[in-house]
Motif scaffolding. Structure first.
Motif, PDB file in Angstrom:
ATOM      1  N   LEU A  20     -27.423   5.598 -26.267  1.00  0.00           N
ATOM      2  CA  LEU A  20     -28.364   5.482 -27.383  1.00  0.00           C
ATOM      3  C   LEU A  20     -27.702   5.827 -28.708  1.00  0.00           C
ATOM      4  CD1 LEU A  20     -30.327   5.290 -24.991  1.00  0.00           C
ATOM      5  CD2 LEU A  20     -31.857   6.850 -26.210  1.00  0.00           C
ATOM      6  N   ARG A  21     -26.934   6.922 -28.710  1.00  0.00           N
ATOM      7  CA  ARG A  21     -26.344   7.414 -29.954  1.00  0.00           C
ATOM      8  C   ARG A  21     -25.401   6.393 -30.592  1.00  0.00           C
ATOM      9  NH1 ARG A  21     -29.323  11.507 -30.845  1.00  0.00           N
ATOM     10  NH2 ARG A  21     -28.902  13.556 -29.992  1.00  0.00           N
ATOM     11  N   ARG A  22     -24.629   5.679 -29.775  1.00  0.00           N
ATOM     12  CA  ARG A  22     -23.621   4.782 -30.358  1.00  0.00           C
ATOM     13  C   ARG A  22     -24.248   3.580 -31.045  1.00  0.00           C
ATOM     14  NH1 ARG A  22     -21.485   1.642 -24.961  1.00  0.00           N
ATOM     15  NH2 ARG A  22     -20.809   0.017 -26.371  1.00  0.00           N
ATOM     16  N   ARG A  23     -25.563   3.367 -30.863  1.00  0.00           N
ATOM     17  CA  ARG A  23     -26.246   2.242 -31.515  1.00  0.00           C
ATOM     18  C   ARG A  23     -27.091   2.682 -32.706  1.00  0.00           C
ATOM     19  NH1 ARG A  23     -25.238  -3.161 -29.919  1.00  0.00           N
ATOM     20  NH2 ARG A  23     -24.244  -3.094 -27.866  1.00  0.00           N
ATOM     21  N   GLU A  24     -27.120   3.971 -33.012  1.00  0.00           N
ATOM     22  CA  GLU A  24     -28.022   4.455 -34.065  1.00  0.00           C
ATOM     23  C   GLU A  24     -27.726   3.804 -35.413  1.00  0.00           C
ATOM     24  OE1 GLU A  24     -29.350   8.925 -32.727  1.00  0.00           O
ATOM     25  OE2 GLU A  24     -27.377   8.700 -33.669  1.00  0.00           O
ATOM     26  N   ARG A  25     -26.459   3.719 -35.770  1.00  0.00           N
ATOM     27  CA  ARG A  25     -26.112   3.121 -37.063  1.00  0.00           C
ATOM     28  C   ARG A  25     -26.548   1.653 -37.107  1.00  0.00           C
ATOM     29  NH1 ARG A  25     -22.237   4.662 -40.819  1.00  0.00           N
ATOM     30  NH2 ARG A  25     -21.352   6.150 -39.332  1.00  0.00           N
ATOM     31  N   THR A  44     -34.352  -0.494 -30.589  1.00  0.00           N
ATOM     32  CA  THR A  44     -35.278  -0.400 -31.725  1.00  0.00           C
ATOM     33  C   THR A  44     -36.708  -0.214 -31.214  1.00  0.00           C
ATOM     34  OG1 THR A  44     -33.860  -1.743 -33.154  1.00  0.00           O
ATOM     35  CG2 THR A  44     -36.190  -1.607 -33.748  1.00  0.00           C
ATOM     36  N   ARG A  45     -37.065  -0.977 -30.192  1.00  0.00           N
ATOM     37  CA  ARG A  45     -38.411  -0.863 -29.619  1.00  0.00           C
ATOM     38  C   ARG A  45     -38.589   0.456 -28.882  1.00  0.00           C
ATOM     39  NH1 ARG A  45     -39.043  -6.920 -27.208  1.00  0.00           N
ATOM     40  NH2 ARG A  45     -40.864  -6.067 -26.126  1.00  0.00           N
ATOM     41  N   PHE A  46     -37.544   0.902 -28.173  1.00  0.00           N
ATOM     42  CA  PHE A  46     -37.635   2.183 -27.473  1.00  0.00           C
ATOM     43  C   PHE A  46     -37.760   3.330 -28.473  1.00  0.00           C
ATOM     44  CE2 PHE A  46     -35.583   5.959 -25.554  1.00  0.00           C
ATOM     45  CZ  PHE A  46     -36.539   6.196 -24.573  1.00  0.00           C
ATOM     46  N   HIS A  47     -37.028   3.253 -29.579  1.00  0.00           N
ATOM     47  CA  HIS A  47     -37.109   4.287 -30.613  1.00  0.00           C
ATOM     48  C   HIS A  47     -38.545   4.427 -31.115  1.00  0.00           C
ATOM     49  CE1 HIS A  47     -36.746   6.080 -34.655  1.00  0.00           C
ATOM     50  NE2 HIS A  47     -35.721   6.740 -34.139  1.00  0.00           N
TER      51      HIS A  47
END
Length: 227
Positions: free
Chosen positions: A130-135, A107-110
Motif C-alpha cells: 500500500l505504502r509504495r503507491r501512496e504518491r 484509491t477505492r480501498f483508501h
C-alpha cells in the motif's frame, strides 16, 4: 495471508506500522473504535517487485463484524501471475484481465478505510504494497495500523506459533477451506480473530489503542531480535 516457499512471517519492517495517533483515538477503548480488517493476495512475496492481485476487507464496529460493509476486489497487477502463486490463491491472469489496476483499486480501498484503524495479519507485508503507491494515488494510509501477529504474541507469548491458521485454531475459528488463501476469506478470519482478542487484550491491561500500540513497540523489538 499466504506463503509458498519462504514464509512471509519473516518479513517484519515494523516502521511500516508507524502512524501519528490522534489523542481521541489513542484514549478510546478498543471496542469503541471502528476497524477495517484487510488482506491482500499478491503475485509473490517481495513487496519491492511483486504486486497486488486481490484486496479485500471487512469492517468491525462495536466489536462485531459488519457483514454488509465488505470490500472485495480483484486487481490487475500489470504483470503475469506466476503459476506458483496461482496454485496458492487460485487467481489467474484471465481473472484479472479486466479488473481495475492497482492505483484504481487502492484509491477505492483508501476511501473505504478512511477514518478507521487498519488491521491485518503480518501487517508490515500488506502495508508495504500500500505504502509504495501512496504518491501515485495522492493519498496516505496514515491511520493507526494493528497487526494480529503482534496481538497474538502479546497474548500467547513470543514462542507460540503466530500464523493465521494457528491463531484461528486457538480461538476456535474455522475458515472454510474454499475461502482460505482468498483475500476476503482471510480478511474475515483475521477479523474474527481480532474481534475475539479485543476483550482478551483489555483483560491484559491494554484498555485503549495507545496502550496497545505501546505494547506493539515492545513486542516488535523482541520479534526483530528473534528474527
Amino acid at each position: 495471508p499466504r506463503a509458498t516457499g519462504p514464509s512471509r512471517d519473516v518479513l517484519y519492517d515494523f516502521d511500516l506500522l508507524d502512524a501519528e495517533i490522534p489523542e481521541d483515538m489513542a484514549t478510546a477503548s478498543l471496542r469503541a473504535l471502528s476497524y477495517v480488517v484487510f488482506d491482500t493476495e499478491t503475485t509473490g512475496l517481495n513487496p519491492a517487485s511483486d504486486e497486488i492481485c486481490q484486496i479485500a476487507a471487512i469492517r468491525v464496529t462495536d466489536g462485531k463484524l459488519v457483514d454488509a460493509e465488505r470490500f472485495d476486489m480483484l486487481v490487475n497487477p500489470g504483470r503475469k501471475i506466476p503459476a506458483a502463486s496461482t496454485a496458492v490463491h487460485h487467481i489467474t491472469d484471465a481473472m484479472v484481465a479486466d479488473a481495475p489496476d492497482v492505483a484504481a483499486a487502492l484509491t477505492r480501498f483508501h476511501a473505504f478505510a478512511q477514518g478507521c484503524v487498519l488491521v491485518a495479519h503480518n501487517a508490515p507485508f500488506d502495508m508495504a504494497f500500500l505504502r509504495r503507491r501512496e504518491r501515485e494515488i495522492g493519498a496516505r494510509f496514515d491511520q493507526p495500523i494493528l497487526d494480529t501477529v503482534l496481538c497474538s504474541a502479546i497474548l500467547y507469548g513470543q514462542s507460540a506459533e503466530h500464523t493465521l491458521d494457528a491463531l484461528c485454531e486457538r480461538l476456535g475459528i474455522a475458515i472454510p477451506e474454499a475461502d482460505r488463501h482468498t483475500a476476503i476469506g482471510d480478511a474475515i478470519g483475521t477479523a474474527e480473530a481480532f474481534r475475539k482478542m479485543i476483550p482478551m487484550l483489555e483483560a491484559a491491561d491494554l484498555p485503549n489503542l495507545g496502550a496497545l500500540i505501546r505494547a506493539f513497540d515492545r513486542h516488535s523489538r523482541l520479534i526483530e531480535h528473534l528474527n
